[in-house]
Design an enzyme around this catalytic site. Sequence first.
Site, PDB file in Angstrom:
ATOM      1  N   HIS A  13     -12.514  25.510   6.966  1.00 28.67           N
ATOM      2  CA  HIS A  13     -11.240  24.879   6.585  1.00 28.67           C
ATOM      3  C   HIS A  13     -10.807  25.372   5.198  1.00 28.67           C
ATOM      4  O   HIS A  13     -11.085  24.722   4.184  1.00 28.67           O
ATOM      5  CB  HIS A  13     -11.384  23.354   6.583  1.00 28.67           C
ATOM      6  CG  HIS A  13     -11.505  22.754   7.934  1.00 28.67           C
ATOM      7  ND1 HIS A  13     -10.405  22.347   8.666  1.00 28.67           N
ATOM      8  CD2 HIS A  13     -12.584  22.512   8.714  1.00 28.67           C
ATOM      9  CE1 HIS A  13     -10.808  21.871   9.834  1.00 28.67           C
ATOM     10  NE2 HIS A  13     -12.125  21.961   9.886  1.00 28.67           N
TER      11      HIS A  13
ATOM     12  N   CYS B 150     -10.533  26.472  12.492  1.00 31.73           N
ATOM     13  CA  CYS B 150     -11.584  25.712  13.159  1.00 31.73           C
ATOM     14  C   CYS B 150     -11.331  25.654  14.668  1.00 31.73           C
ATOM     15  O   CYS B 150     -11.544  26.623  15.379  1.00 31.73           O
ATOM     16  CB  CYS B 150     -11.694  24.320  12.526  1.00 31.73           C
ATOM     17  SG  CYS B 150     -13.201  23.425  12.972  1.00 31.73           S
TER      18      CYS B 150
ATOM     19  N   THR C 263       6.083  -7.504  -9.045  1.00 31.41           N
ATOM     20  CA  THR C 263       5.124  -7.030 -10.043  1.00 31.41           C
ATOM     21  C   THR C 263       4.486  -8.205 -10.777  1.00 31.41           C
ATOM     22  O   THR C 263       3.267  -8.232 -11.004  1.00 31.41           O
ATOM     23  CB  THR C 263       5.819  -6.082 -11.035  1.00 31.41           C
ATOM     24  OG1 THR C 263       6.173  -4.875 -10.364  1.00 31.41           O
ATOM     25  CG2 THR C 263       4.909  -5.746 -12.210  1.00 31.41           C
TER      26      THR C 263
ATOM     27  N   SER D 102       0.839  -1.194   0.000  1.00 33.70           N
ATOM     28  CA  SER D 102       0.000   0.000   0.000  1.00 33.70           C
ATOM     29  C   SER D 102       0.876   1.246   0.000  1.00 33.70           C
ATOM     30  O   SER D 102       2.095   1.172   0.115  1.00 33.70           O
ATOM     31  CB  SER D 102      -0.926  -0.013   1.219  1.00 33.70           C
ATOM     32  OG  SER D 102      -0.159  -0.031   2.407  1.00 33.70           O
TER      33      SER D 102
ATOM     34  N   MET E 142      -9.366  28.546  15.816  1.00 33.00           N
ATOM     35  CA  MET E 142     -10.116  29.782  16.058  1.00 33.00           C
ATOM     36  C   MET E 142     -10.784  29.729  17.428  1.00 33.00           C
ATOM     37  O   MET E 142     -10.763  30.710  18.188  1.00 33.00           O
ATOM     38  CB  MET E 142     -11.174  29.981  14.978  1.00 33.00           C
ATOM     39  CG  MET E 142     -12.183  31.069  15.310  1.00 33.00           C
ATOM     40  SD  MET E 142     -13.488  31.193  14.071  1.00 33.00           S
ATOM     41  CE  MET E 142     -14.736  32.105  14.967  1.00 33.00           C
ATOM     42  N   GLN E 143     -11.357  28.577  17.757  1.00 36.67           N
ATOM     43  CA  GLN E 143     -12.033  28.449  19.055  1.00 36.67           C
ATOM     44  C   GLN E 143     -11.055  28.633  20.213  1.00 36.67           C
ATOM     45  O   GLN E 143     -11.367  29.293  21.211  1.00 36.67           O
ATOM     46  CB  GLN E 143     -12.725  27.089  19.136  1.00 36.67           C
ATOM     47  CG  GLN E 143     -13.858  26.924  18.130  1.00 36.67           C
ATOM     48  CD  GLN E 143     -14.433  25.523  18.097  1.00 36.67           C
ATOM     49  OE1 GLN E 143     -14.056  24.668  18.904  1.00 36.67           O
ATOM     50  NE2 GLN E 143     -15.342  25.279  17.166  1.00 36.67           N
TER      51      GLN E 143
ATOM     52  N   LEU F 140       1.652   3.276  -2.353  1.00 37.57           N
ATOM     53  CA  LEU F 140       2.504   3.542  -3.522  1.00 37.57           C
ATOM     54  C   LEU F 140       2.094   4.840  -4.218  1.00 37.57           C
ATOM     55  O   LEU F 140       2.873   5.400  -4.987  1.00 37.57           O
ATOM     56  CB  LEU F 140       2.424   2.383  -4.517  1.00 37.57           C
ATOM     57  CG  LEU F 140       3.154   1.095  -4.145  1.00 37.57           C
ATOM     58  CD1 LEU F 140       2.983   0.054  -5.249  1.00 37.57           C
ATOM     59  CD2 LEU F 140       4.629   1.351  -3.902  1.00 37.57           C
ATOM     60  N   GLY F 141       0.876   5.301  -3.951  1.00 38.57           N
ATOM     61  CA  GLY F 141       0.442   6.564  -4.546  1.00 38.57           C
ATOM     62  C   GLY F 141      -0.551   6.420  -5.679  1.00 38.57           C
ATOM     63  O   GLY F 141      -0.428   7.125  -6.690  1.00 38.57           O
TER      64      GLY F 141
ATOM     65  N   LEU G  71      -2.381   9.789  -6.140  1.00 38.32           N
ATOM     66  CA  LEU G  71      -1.516  10.778  -6.776  1.00 38.32           C
ATOM     67  C   LEU G  71      -1.324  10.454  -8.260  1.00 38.32           C
ATOM     68  O   LEU G  71      -1.338  11.345  -9.112  1.00 38.32           O
ATOM     69  CB  LEU G  71      -0.169  10.805  -6.062  1.00 38.32           C
ATOM     70  CG  LEU G  71       0.701  12.039  -6.236  1.00 38.32           C
ATOM     71  CD1 LEU G  71      -0.037  13.295  -5.840  1.00 38.32           C
ATOM     72  CD2 LEU G  71       1.981  11.887  -5.418  1.00 38.32           C
TER      73      LEU G  71
ATOM     74  N   GLU H  23      -8.016  25.250   3.821  1.00 35.42           N
ATOM     75  CA  GLU H  23      -7.061  24.357   3.160  1.00 35.42           C
ATOM     76  C   GLU H  23      -7.730  23.407   2.175  1.00 35.42           C
ATOM     77  O   GLU H  23      -7.072  22.859   1.283  1.00 35.42           O
ATOM     78  CB  GLU H  23      -6.260  23.559   4.203  1.00 35.42           C
ATOM     79  CG  GLU H  23      -7.038  22.495   4.963  1.00 35.42           C
ATOM     80  CD  GLU H  23      -7.708  22.992   6.230  1.00 35.42           C
ATOM     81  OE1 GLU H  23      -7.975  22.171   7.125  1.00 35.42           O
ATOM     82  OE2 GLU H  23      -7.968  24.213   6.319  1.00 35.42           O
TER      83      GLU H  23
END
Length: 543
Positions: free
Chosen positions: A515, A381, A189, A13, A384-385, A15-16, A19, A517
């Site tokens: 958020h 978030c 592979t 797992s 801020m609080q 490996l991307g 992406l 981002e």
Amino acid sequence: MARFIFVTGGVVSSLGKGLAGAALASLLQARGYKVRMRKLDPYINVDPGTMNPYEHGECYVTDDGAETDLDLGHYERFTGVASKQSDNVTTGRIYQTVIRKERRGDYLGGTVQVIPHITNAIKEFATADIGDEDFVLVEIGGTVGDIESLPFMEAIRQLGNELRNNAIFIHLTLVPYIAAAGELKTKPTQHSVKELRSIGIQPDILLCRSEMPIPEGQRAKIGQFCNVPPEAVIQALDVRTIYEVPLSYHHEGFDAAVLNAFGITDAPDPDLSKWEEIVDRSINPEGEVNIAVVGKYIELQDAYKSLTESLTHGGIANKVKVNIDWIESEEFEKDRDSVADRFSGVHAILVPGGFGERGAEGKIRAVTYARENKIPYFGICYGMQMAVIEGCRNLADMPHAGTSEFGDFDPNVVGIMTEWTKGNKTETRSADGDLGGTMRLGSYPCDLIPGSKVHEIYGQDRIDERHRHRYEVNIAYKEVLEKVGYKFSGLSPHGDLPEIVEIPDHPWFIGVQFHPELKSKPFDPHPLFKSFVKAALDHSRLV
């Protein structure tokens, strides 16, 4: 009719796949095609909303309020195409849908089975809500051979037959370098593809992750043993920045191999100029800044994936490298005197979102230091609080102020809202209800106060930003905080929910309930991150 590209993974797992799919989608976009991306997740949770960030990394939220896998963040950052509820599904949601149908009697008393009922539900999801897209890329989570992913593999196998010339399979594998032997090994592979073929899927293209170039001979060997043309065995080498992946894949012929697999011979050449500029700004910065992120999940930085990338985008916009100093907020609770030393050499401080009491007091101390020492501060978030609580305690003569998330304080300046308005619909929730899906989720409007710092940054009167939180700052404390120097510069349209607070008498001190981002992209950095990194750069020139 849309063409479907199914992306699977093997060997190990991480490996991307996400992406890789995002980079491929961006290359198809660069050729003028319209793309869409979605993710099939094999885990049984209905969504990642209740999962600990250490388990799953960041929970990415869409405009329409879906709590999804972090790979959807990659999809949006690389393509600019907003994801939807219909772009991420889990085993849990599939089974939930099928069981509801069974309870309603939709199956007319028949035996409900994995095949065809579960696989049909998966196929319906994968092909639903498609408009005029030219390509739909579908990533299957996990690795081939996982018991959890078998129904998904069977479903896409069936789709491959049903769609015929309008579907291909890409398999991402690892070609490891064995230092003791001094050579790359193709056997992992080969075995991964053998496993994939045993369940009826023949990959059209192999994307092989490797630390070093794969010789032509070994690529030919892989193609021969895996029944794939040598030109469809694509090496995926490590790059200097993830935003170089589209350029690297194009250089290796990945997008050309995909088009060839579909028999497309008249595709326009890609315009990769924006990726070339992004990479140039990333690897050739004109300066650097140090930004401290004071969080509580820093051992797994995937918990802050979008945040990390957004800071990078702010750096790209300002032509600087952003060095992130990850700080565990509990450090400041164990040693109160460590705050000043820990922030030595830091040009800005950011406190991100989070849940629960652990580390909260440490975050509040970080806010105090940033406020008193005029260091740029960005609270997101939860951040801020904590800034509001810090202001109440240290400026507004409320030393015991807190949030009802942690207990009963005197007073609770942050608490759970049980009702609010979204558009023309009233949303409600119960303080003792289920945790899953009960937060304020998705995109909500916010009105900015003219003359405020955020109004100047955004350059508009109303914005829409994505939310993911259960607790809100109580508007009843607006007046008392504004008397001691705070400004409530962003409010919900009805004026009942504080969205943004800032301190005008400070170089850069902004807290947001949403958020930002989640909307930043390398080719379109979010205004707040662009401005925050600029403030860090300005501060670096003063120290």
